[in-house]
Design a protein around this motif. Structure first.
Motif, PDB file in Angstrom:
ATOM      1  N   ASN A 195      42.647  39.209  40.860  1.00 31.55           N
ATOM      2  CA  ASN A 195      41.572  38.877  41.254  1.00 31.55           C
ATOM      3  C   ASN A 195      41.433  38.604  42.752  1.00 31.55           C
ATOM      4  N   SER A 196      42.521  37.789  43.330  1.00 30.76           N
ATOM      5  CA  SER A 196      42.514  37.578  44.737  1.00 30.76           C
ATOM      6  C   SER A 196      42.702  38.629  45.673  1.00 30.76           C
ATOM      7  N   ALA A 197      43.442  39.635  45.068  1.00 32.96           N
ATOM      8  CA  ALA A 197      43.683  40.971  45.466  1.00 32.96           C
ATOM      9  C   ALA A 197      42.583  41.997  45.452  1.00 32.96           C
ATOM     10  N   MET A 198      41.874  41.972  44.579  1.00 36.90           N
ATOM     11  CA  MET A 198      41.007  43.295  44.171  1.00 36.90           C
ATOM     12  C   MET A 198      39.587  42.879  44.221  1.00 36.90           C
ATOM     13  N   ALA A 199      39.178  41.650  43.980  1.00 37.89           N
ATOM     14  CA  ALA A 199      37.746  41.341  43.957  1.00 37.89           C
ATOM     15  C   ALA A 199      37.007  41.572  45.127  1.00 37.89           C
ATOM     16  N   GLU A 200      35.672  42.180  44.737  1.00 39.61           N
ATOM     17  CA  GLU A 200      34.855  42.760  45.762  1.00 39.61           C
ATOM     18  C   GLU A 200      35.572  43.862  46.790  1.00 39.61           C
ATOM     19  N   LYS A 201      36.624  44.477  46.352  1.00 35.85           N
ATOM     20  CA  LYS A 201      37.080  45.691  46.941  1.00 35.85           C
ATOM     21  C   LYS A 201      36.474  46.992  46.492  1.00 35.85           C
ATOM     22  N   ARG A 202      36.260  47.989  47.204  1.00 35.26           N
ATOM     23  CA  ARG A 202      36.040  49.388  47.025  1.00 35.26           C
ATOM     24  C   ARG A 202      37.174  49.684  45.994  1.00 35.26           C
ATOM     25  N   LEU A 203      37.070  50.436  44.877  1.00 35.95           N
ATOM     26  CA  LEU A 203      38.268  50.893  44.293  1.00 35.95           C
ATOM     27  C   LEU A 203      39.432  51.674  44.990  1.00 35.95           C
ATOM     28  N   ALA A 204      39.193  52.528  45.854  1.00 36.09           N
ATOM     29  CA  ALA A 204      40.206  52.846  46.642  1.00 36.09           C
ATOM     30  C   ALA A 204      41.017  51.726  47.381  1.00 36.09           C
ATOM     31  N   ASP A 205      40.479  50.760  47.963  1.00 38.28           N
ATOM     32  CA  ASP A 205      40.858  49.553  48.706  1.00 38.28           C
ATOM     33  C   ASP A 205      41.819  48.709  47.634  1.00 38.28           C
ATOM     34  N   ALA A 206      41.041  48.653  46.388  1.00 40.73           N
ATOM     35  CA  ALA A 206      41.615  47.716  45.438  1.00 40.73           C
ATOM     36  C   ALA A 206      42.907  48.182  45.262  1.00 40.73           C
ATOM     37  N   SER A 207      43.070  49.726  44.843  1.00 38.30           N
ATOM     38  CA  SER A 207      44.386  50.400  44.630  1.00 38.30           C
ATOM     39  C   SER A 207      45.263  50.091  45.540  1.00 38.30           C
ATOM     40  N   ALA A 208      44.856  50.233  46.803  1.00 37.14           N
ATOM     41  CA  ALA A 208      45.934  50.019  47.967  1.00 37.14           C
ATOM     42  C   ALA A 208      46.564  48.675  47.866  1.00 37.14           C
ATOM     43  N   ALA A 209      45.742  47.562  47.497  1.00 38.15           N
ATOM     44  CA  ALA A 209      46.041  46.145  47.687  1.00 38.15           C
ATOM     45  C   ALA A 209      47.018  46.016  46.353  1.00 38.15           C
ATOM     46  N   VAL A 210      46.607  46.596  45.268  1.00 34.58           N
ATOM     47  CA  VAL A 210      47.373  46.350  44.019  1.00 34.58           C
ATOM     48  C   VAL A 210      48.935  46.786  44.191  1.00 34.58           C
TER      49      VAL A 210
END
Length: 353
Positions: A195-210
């Protein structure tokens, strides 16, 4: 220098134009209501046009010459053409607002929805009832969504469920086999990391963070995190086929005469969904109602229909489109008002979730 005579001629031309538009408006209103060609005598009797039957006949002849109305058979009245409907819609300066009671009913009906699927099902049912047309709502596009929360649920000590929830209410569930047991405390730590890495991010950005998380994880969490991130990336980058919810199809079959030799084609196009999704995709703005009439629809199967659509979401983010499909003989002002109102409430509910 403009002469007085020139001014008088211009005023007379404007007055004649306005009067002819009122005649066109009256013809459309009567034809939508009765489905029967409209004659000059009926117009004078039913509408407060403040002119004689002879003047109305002259105006109808002018409208026919412009291609705005047509006489379907000899000795019959006139009916609007697609061009006539377009002229009428383009001169609707303001879409009539719904009554306070109608707005309260919409808000109450939609506010009772429990999840995204329920919101969309209620929306099409309501819109079909309000307009007596076929209602369609597109599911929110994943590419425009942000991650609201990732839940990690223990199924067994060696198996977890990942639940990805977006800001639009979409929920994606995936199972993760860990290959080894894990404690509840470590599950909680993994949940916090994700959740710290992904919350409130657009899906493409969340994918890169993951993708970067396993390299940053403590050694004891690295292996389960690699497995979980692999499943999440698959979920985030996957672009499922866009879906839509459709309701009120029987409304088309009540007016078979509006679709001479084409009702079956229209129904098949609605069933395939691709044609309608393309039409909804054209509705890029929330708050702007788009009307596509007859031959303006690119798909041949839809050229006996009109499509009224708009985007829903917020000013900064349009999540998807919704609208109605019906015959060109429809109540444009009422249908446009209903589409705009329902879209506003759907956007408000989903953005506020």
């Amino acid at each position: 220098m403009v002469t007085r005579g020139g001014n008088d001629a211009e005023v007379a031309r404007v007055n004649a134009d306005e009067r002819r538009f009122e005649v066109l408006r009256a013809i459309i209103a009567d034809f939508v209501s009765s489905q029967e060609p409209v004659g000059s005598k009926a117009l004078v009797e039913r509408h407060d046009l403040n002119v004689s039957s002879a003047t109305v006949r002259n105006d109808m002849a002018a409208l026919e010459e412009e291609g705005l109305i047509v006489q379907p058979h000899t000795s019959a009245g006139r009916i609007p053409t697609d061009k006539g409907y377009r002229t009428f819609v383009d001169r609707l300066h303001d879409v009539k607002p719904l009554t306070a009671a109608e707005r309260r009913a919409i808000h109450s009906f939609l506010d009772g929805a429990v999840d995204l699927d329920d919101v969309l099902r209620r929306s099409v049912r309501l819109l079909a009832q309000l307009t007596q047309q076929v209602a369609v709502v597109q599911y929110p596009a994943l590419s425009r969504s942000t991650v609201r929360h990732v839940e990690v649920i223990t199924i067994t000590p060696a198996r977890l469920m990942l639940v990805l929830i977006t800001n639009t209410g979409r929920v994606d569930q995936r199972m993760v086999d860990l290959g080894d047991v894990i404690t509840d405390d470590d599950v909680a730590r993994l949940r916090n990391v994700l959740n710290s890495a992904m919350a409130e991010k657009r899906l493409a950005d969340a994918s890169a963070a993951v993708a970067d998380l396993p390299d940053q994880a403590p050694p004891e969490l690295r292996d389960p995190l690699v497995r979980m991130c692999s499943v999440l990336i698959e979920s985030l980058v996957e672009q499922p086929e866009e879906r839509m919810v459709l309701g009120g199809t029987p409304n088309l079959t009540r007016n078979v005469a509006d679709f001479p030799n084409s009702l079956r084609q229209v129904l098949e196009a609605l069933e395939e969904q691709v044609v309608v999704l393309k039409l909804l995709a054209a509705a890029r703005d929330s708050g702007t109602v788009r009307v596509s009439i007859g031959a303006e629809n690119e798909a041949l199967e839809m050229q006996t229909t009109s499509v009224i659509s708009t985007g829903y979401g917020s000013d900064g983010m349009v999540l998807g489109g919704l609208g109605v499909v019906g015959p060109t003989r429809m109540d444009y002002p009422g249908s446009m008002a209903a589409v705009r109102a329902v879209a506003a409430y759907v956007g408000e509910i989903l953005i506020g979730r």
